[in-house]
Write a protein that holds these residues in place. Structure first.
Motif, short mmCIF file in Angstrom:
data_model
loop_
_atom_site.label_atom_id
_atom_site.label_comp_id
_atom_site.label_asym_id
_atom_site.label_seq_id
_atom_site.Cartn_x
_atom_site.Cartn_y
_atom_site.Cartn_z
N GLY A 116 26.74 43.41 -67.79
CA GLY A 116 26.96 44.09 -69.07
C GLY A 116 27.79 43.27 -70.05
N VAL A 117 28.84 42.62 -69.54
CA VAL A 117 29.70 41.81 -70.41
C VAL A 117 28.92 40.65 -71.00
N MET A 118 28.16 39.94 -70.16
CA MET A 118 27.37 38.82 -70.64
C MET A 118 26.30 39.25 -71.63
N ALA A 119 25.68 40.39 -71.36
CA ALA A 119 24.66 40.90 -72.28
C ALA A 119 25.26 41.25 -73.63
N SER A 120 26.46 41.81 -73.63
CA SER A 120 27.09 42.20 -74.90
C SER A 120 27.47 41.00 -75.75
N LYS A 121 27.59 39.83 -75.14
CA LYS A 121 28.00 38.64 -75.88
C LYS A 121 26.82 37.84 -76.43
N GLY A 122 25.68 37.88 -75.77
CA GLY A 122 24.61 37.00 -76.20
C GLY A 122 23.25 37.61 -76.33
N PHE A 126 23.41 42.17 -82.69
CA PHE A 126 24.78 42.22 -83.21
C PHE A 126 25.19 43.63 -83.64
N ALA A 127 24.29 44.36 -84.25
CA ALA A 127 24.62 45.68 -84.78
C ALA A 127 24.99 46.67 -83.68
N TYR A 128 24.56 46.39 -82.45
CA TYR A 128 24.78 47.34 -81.35
C TYR A 128 25.80 46.84 -80.33
N ARG A 129 26.36 45.68 -80.54
CA ARG A 129 27.21 45.07 -79.50
C ARG A 129 28.47 45.88 -79.22
N THR A 130 29.11 46.39 -80.28
CA THR A 130 30.35 47.14 -80.07
C THR A 130 30.10 48.40 -79.25
N SER A 131 29.05 49.13 -79.59
CA SER A 131 28.73 50.36 -78.85
C SER A 131 28.36 50.04 -77.41
N PHE A 132 27.59 48.98 -77.21
CA PHE A 132 27.19 48.62 -75.85
C PHE A 132 28.39 48.17 -75.04
N ARG A 133 29.28 47.40 -75.64
CA ARG A 133 30.46 46.95 -74.91
C ARG A 133 31.38 48.12 -74.57
N THR A 134 31.41 49.13 -75.42
CA THR A 134 32.19 50.34 -75.10
C THR A 134 31.66 50.99 -73.82
N LEU A 135 30.35 51.02 -73.68
CA LEU A 135 29.74 51.55 -72.46
C LEU A 135 30.12 50.72 -71.24
N VAL A 136 30.07 49.39 -71.39
CA VAL A 136 30.42 48.51 -70.28
C VAL A 136 31.89 48.66 -69.90
N ASP A 137 32.76 48.84 -70.90
CA ASP A 137 34.18 49.05 -70.62
C ASP A 137 34.40 50.33 -69.82
N LEU A 192 23.78 36.17 -67.19
CA LEU A 192 22.96 37.31 -66.79
C LEU A 192 22.18 37.00 -65.51
N LEU A 193 21.60 35.81 -65.47
CA LEU A 193 20.83 35.43 -64.29
C LEU A 193 21.73 35.31 -63.06
N GLY A 194 22.95 34.77 -63.27
CA GLY A 194 23.88 34.65 -62.15
C GLY A 194 24.31 36.00 -61.62
N ALA A 195 24.59 36.92 -62.52
CA ALA A 195 24.97 38.27 -62.09
C ALA A 195 23.82 38.94 -61.35
N SER A 196 22.61 38.74 -61.83
CA SER A 196 21.45 39.33 -61.16
C SER A 196 21.27 38.73 -59.76
N LEU A 197 21.50 37.41 -59.64
CA LEU A 197 21.39 36.76 -58.34
C LEU A 197 22.43 37.32 -57.37
N GLY A 198 23.67 37.49 -57.86
CA GLY A 198 24.70 38.08 -57.02
C GLY A 198 24.35 39.47 -56.56
N LEU A 199 23.72 40.22 -57.46
CA LEU A 199 23.29 41.57 -57.12
C LEU A 199 22.24 41.55 -56.01
N VAL A 200 21.25 40.69 -56.16
CA VAL A 200 20.18 40.63 -55.17
C VAL A 200 20.73 40.20 -53.80
#
Length: 219
Positions: A116-122, A126-137, A192-200
């Motif tokens: 979630g953190v990586m997705a919110s950064k890249g 841009f218009a939705y990043r603050t709201s999405f990061r609030t969810l991740v927090d 994102l790919l690294g986090a997904s690999l860790g998840l798998v």
């Protein structure tokens, strides 16, 4: 609890209090999450969000090294409040449930926070990043009770709330993301790919690979 979070964010205190009481009556562990919700409303600056990331990293390391378990044991000895025994022997009749450090639960849950953190950064527009990061927090804060008490029996009861947010995070990435990344976004895509690999790995290999890697490092 998640409905309480939304009501608190909208400053509807009476309704939030009613749902909070209902959650506590349903399960006492709800208290651990409810006390964190006011903190969530304060995470509106980059510095505060960095503090959340740092706190989770420190607590995750402490959990993996069983420091949080020893800390709870020490608090129990000093205060006389037997939180340690209540956590360790919860559901004692279920003798086949594994207790102790659950690396599979830890990596699975932390991977989604990193995702979630990586997705919110890249990735998120841009218009939705603050709201999405609030969810991740919110997800990150809901992980704290597990990092403090997840060494006890039935530790997945401390993960039920935040795991409900995983489909929401994935949905946000799918619907609010952008298809093209500029060159600066490539590291975030790799994250994102690294986090997904860790998840798998954490799910498919469970604890066998983790135990092999950490053998001789973690007591």
């Amino acid at each position: 609890i998640l409905n309480c979070a939304l009501l608190i964010q909208r400053k509807r205190w009476v309704q939030a209090s009613g749902l909070g009481i209902a959650a506590i009556l349903f399960h006492r562990t709800a208290v651990l999450y409810l006390v964190l919700l006011p903190v969530w409303t304060l995470l509106n600056t980059p510095r505060a969000r960095r503090l959340v990331v740092t706190t989770l990293i420190v607590l995750a390391a402490a959990y993996g090294l069983r420091i949080t378990e020893e800390a709870v044991r020490s608090v129990t000895s000093l205060t006389g409040l037997d939180v340690y025994t209540m956590t360790e022997y919860y559901g004692l009749g279920a003798t086949h449930y594994r207790r102790g450090t659950r690396w599979d639960f830890l990596l699975f849950s932390m991977a989604w926070f990193v995702f979630g953190v990586m997705a919110s950064k890249g990735w998120i527009k841009f218009a939705y990043r603050t709201s999405f990061r609030t969810l991740v927090d919110l997800y990150g804060l809901m992980l704290i009770p597990f990092l403090l008490f997840g060494w006890g029996s039935f530790s997945d009861r401390f993960l039920f709330v935040l795991w409900q947010l995983i489909p929401v995070i994935v949905g946000g990435v799918v619907t609010l993301g952008r298809l093209r990344l500029h060159s600066k976004g490539i590291p975030y895509l790799l994250g994102l790919l690294g986090a997904s690999l860790g998840l798998v790995l954490s799910v498919t290999l469970n604890q066998s690979l983790i135990s092999w890697v950490l053998r001789g490092i973690v007591p």
